[in-house]
Design a protein around this motif. Sequence first.
Motif, short mmCIF file in Angstrom:
data_model
loop_
_atom_site.label_atom_id
_atom_site.label_comp_id
_atom_site.label_asym_id
_atom_site.label_seq_id
_atom_site.Cartn_x
_atom_site.Cartn_y
_atom_site.Cartn_z
N SER A 1 -10.23 5.44 2.42
CA SER A 1 -10.61 4.98 1.08
C SER A 1 -9.59 4.00 0.52
CB SER A 1 -10.74 6.17 0.13
OG SER A 1 -9.50 6.86 0.06
N LYS A 2 -8.46 3.89 1.19
CA LYS A 2 -7.38 3.04 0.69
C LYS A 2 -7.19 1.84 1.60
CE LYS A 2 -2.45 3.05 -0.42
NZ LYS A 2 -1.19 3.85 -0.41
N VAL A 3 -7.15 0.68 0.98
CA VAL A 3 -6.89 -0.54 1.74
C VAL A 3 -5.43 -0.92 1.52
CG1 VAL A 3 -7.48 -2.96 2.03
CG2 VAL A 3 -9.25 -1.32 1.42
N GLY A 4 -4.66 -0.83 2.56
CA GLY A 4 -3.25 -1.15 2.42
C GLY A 4 -2.68 -1.69 3.70
N ARG A 5 -1.98 -2.79 3.61
CA ARG A 5 -1.38 -3.37 4.80
C ARG A 5 -0.06 -2.68 5.11
NH1 ARG A 5 -2.98 -7.68 1.55
NH2 ARG A 5 -4.94 -8.59 2.24
N GLU A 6 0.26 -2.64 6.39
CA GLU A 6 1.49 -1.97 6.81
C GLU A 6 2.40 -2.97 7.53
OE1 GLU A 6 1.21 1.89 8.60
OE2 GLU A 6 -0.86 2.12 7.92
#
Length: 316
Positions: free
Chosen positions: A140-145
């Motif tokens: 549910s979370k869009v986050g770049r690493e």
Amino acid sequence: MLKLSLLLSIVFVLTTACQMAPKTRKQIEDEKSKSVSGTPINVDTILDDKSPPAVEDVPVERTPPKVGVILSGGGMKTFAHIGVLKSFVTAKVPIHYIVGLEWGSIPAALYSVQGQVHDVEWKMFRLRESDLPEQGFFSSKVGREPVSKLDNFMNMAFAQSKLNEGPVKFSCPTYSLDKERLYWQRQGKYQDILKRCLPYPPFFKDNGGYIADPFALKESVKHLRARGAEIIIFVNVMEYGKIVETRARERYLVEQLLWNEVRRTTSGKQAGIDYTISVQTGSKTLFDLKDKRQLVQDGLRAAKSRLMKIGDKYEF
């Protein structure tokens, strides 16, 4: 009887002497009108035979042209490059220089280490979803690493290998956000180089201010020409097919717009490129790691006949 013998001897000596005497100019001129096997006699050659000996035709050894290849970016779609590289081997078309854009830098770098496509396939197939940022459709979370999430994969694939040690010369472009310019990565350890050439939305954050430059097609052509490439082949896995799933379009709206622009600027006929191989990736998206085997087949299907014709044309 003695007189007769003496007379015959004198006649014989005179006859022999006449035959051995050198020919006069007039005698040679008279022979000019004659021919041997239909070929006129050259008077000057008879008088002064100093013509050089005939030289046999020696076949000129043909040097095949140097081939430079550009592998486009496209996230997981770049697994199709494996199939294309297999077709290069089948068609016996050598690769002397190779450039990788964004995720295309991984198969390009792997191929440059040993020049063995089976090694590329084996190592790329060891990439796992756990190596990638958690941006799948179950999150549910869009986050770049950070790209360091790929460290385990990079260690397995490249260990301590350095550029310019393998049979194929590799390079990749990276863009400096701070200096707002493109740089070419051509020396150092593969792991360090790829961390600058690989990160790009939607997967990773920038790496110390450096990101991939999947737009750098024109610059790649110029770069390969400068290195010595005489034929340039561009392999594009972004011209066709989906970018993201329809249901995820809103979540990845910015990324989709960005990659649509990459597609627009790298599709069609490009100046300086001799051949383009476009791979139809169908419904496979940037995220489709599960479809990697089908992507390899897509690459094989797109490239095989085209590269066979190129191989025949240049007689590699």
